[in-house]
Design a protein around this motif. Structure first.
Motif, mmCIF file in Angstrom:
data_model
loop_
_atom_site.group_PDB
_atom_site.id
_atom_site.type_symbol
_atom_site.label_atom_id
_atom_site.label_comp_id
_atom_site.label_asym_id
_atom_site.label_seq_id
_atom_site.Cartn_x
_atom_site.Cartn_y
_atom_site.Cartn_z
ATOM 1 N N ARG A 16 0.833 -1.209 0.000
ATOM 2 C CA ARG A 16 0.000 0.000 0.000
ATOM 3 C C ARG A 16 0.868 1.260 0.000
ATOM 4 N N PHE A 59 -1.412 6.062 7.128
ATOM 5 C CA PHE A 59 -2.421 5.085 7.536
ATOM 6 C C PHE A 59 -2.645 5.114 9.048
ATOM 7 N N ARG A 79 -10.690 -1.517 6.977
ATOM 8 C CA ARG A 79 -11.053 -0.368 6.138
ATOM 9 C C ARG A 79 -10.083 -0.207 4.966
ATOM 10 N N ILE A 80 -8.803 -0.264 5.228
ATOM 11 C CA ILE A 80 -7.794 -0.015 4.202
ATOM 12 C C ILE A 80 -7.637 -1.220 3.266
ATOM 13 N N ASN A 81 -7.834 -2.434 3.767
ATOM 14 C CA ASN A 81 -7.654 -3.633 2.943
ATOM 15 C C ASN A 81 -8.619 -3.710 1.779
ATOM 16 N N PHE A 117 -6.846 4.059 -4.250
ATOM 17 C CA PHE A 117 -5.827 4.954 -3.694
ATOM 18 C C PHE A 117 -5.611 6.160 -4.606
ATOM 19 N N LEU A 132 -8.444 -0.679 11.226
ATOM 20 C CA LEU A 132 -7.730 0.003 10.156
ATOM 21 C C LEU A 132 -7.543 -0.945 8.980
ATOM 22 N N ASN A 133 -7.092 -2.161 9.266
ATOM 23 C CA ASN A 133 -6.871 -3.124 8.192
ATOM 24 C C ASN A 133 -8.160 -3.427 7.457
ATOM 25 N N LEU A 176 -9.208 9.766 2.670
ATOM 26 C CA LEU A 176 -9.275 8.349 3.052
ATOM 27 C C LEU A 176 -10.584 8.050 3.777
#
Length: 196
Positions: A33, A61, A87-89, A96, A84-85, A149
């Motif tokens: 990422r 992040f 949401r970001i995964n 991005f 967090l993972n 984000l």
């Protein structure tokens, strides 16, 4: 290029037709990422040095996680990293890119709002008579990226992603078994020729 290898005519997939089959999946690790965000951020000359460093070392992040305001995130760091993972995964490389585009638009909007509130009535009348356009450099900050984000949604639902993962997995397995079969046939042919 296709996102649906199952829809490609099988005749095109035979050996000698398409030489390379490349699968590009979702980023799976934090370093992937970070790499994606770092490469994408090079397209923006307007990133502040703080934002650029935060992207390159991955702080963007963790800062996103800390700024969320979700009370659960402040209670337990392990739980917060899992959230967090989660949401970001779900974000792809294209997502991005959308984050950085949104951050850029946020920076421009903020500049325009600040500019509009600082112009007096006399400046407005002078500005209306003047047809020249001032060039302005709007800087994208860490705050803009974190806010982007928060609002950027994944381009694919989990169900769609699972559906495509199954297609890609079956395609890779077929390709792998075909390659294995071709290798076995080649070895057998070599052995047969060596015996003659």
């Amino acid at each position: 290029v296709t996102s649906r290898p199952d829809r490609v005519d099988p005749a095109l997939l035979r050996p000698g037709r398409l030489d390379k089959h490349i699968y590009v999946g979702y980023p799976e690790t934090v370093s992937e990422r970070i790499d994606i965000m770092s490469v994408l951020s090079k397209q923006y000359d307007l990133l502040s040095m703080t934002a650029l460093r935060a992207i390159q070392n991955g702080d963007i992040f963790s800062d996103f996680m800390l700024s969320s305001g979700d009370p659960v995130r402040n209670v337990n760091s392990h739980v917060s990293s899992l959230l967090l993972n989660e949401r970001i995964n779900t974000l792809s490389a294209a997502d991005f890119k959308a984050v950085l585009n949104t951050a850029h638009l946020n920076a421009v909007n903020e500049y325009l709002e600040n500019r509009a509130s600082s112009i007096t009535n006399d400046e407005k009348s002078n500005h209306n008579n003047n047809d020249t356009v001032d060039k302005v450099c709007v800087e994208i900050s860490k705050k803009h990226i974190i806010n982007a984000l928060k609002v950027t949604r994944p381009s694919m639902s989990n169900e769609d992603r699972d559906f495509f993962d199954k297609i890609y997995q079956s395609f890779r397995e077929k390709k792998g078994s075909r390659s294995k079969k071709l290798n076995e046939d080649a070895i057998e042919k070599q052995q047969h020729t060596a015996l003659r």
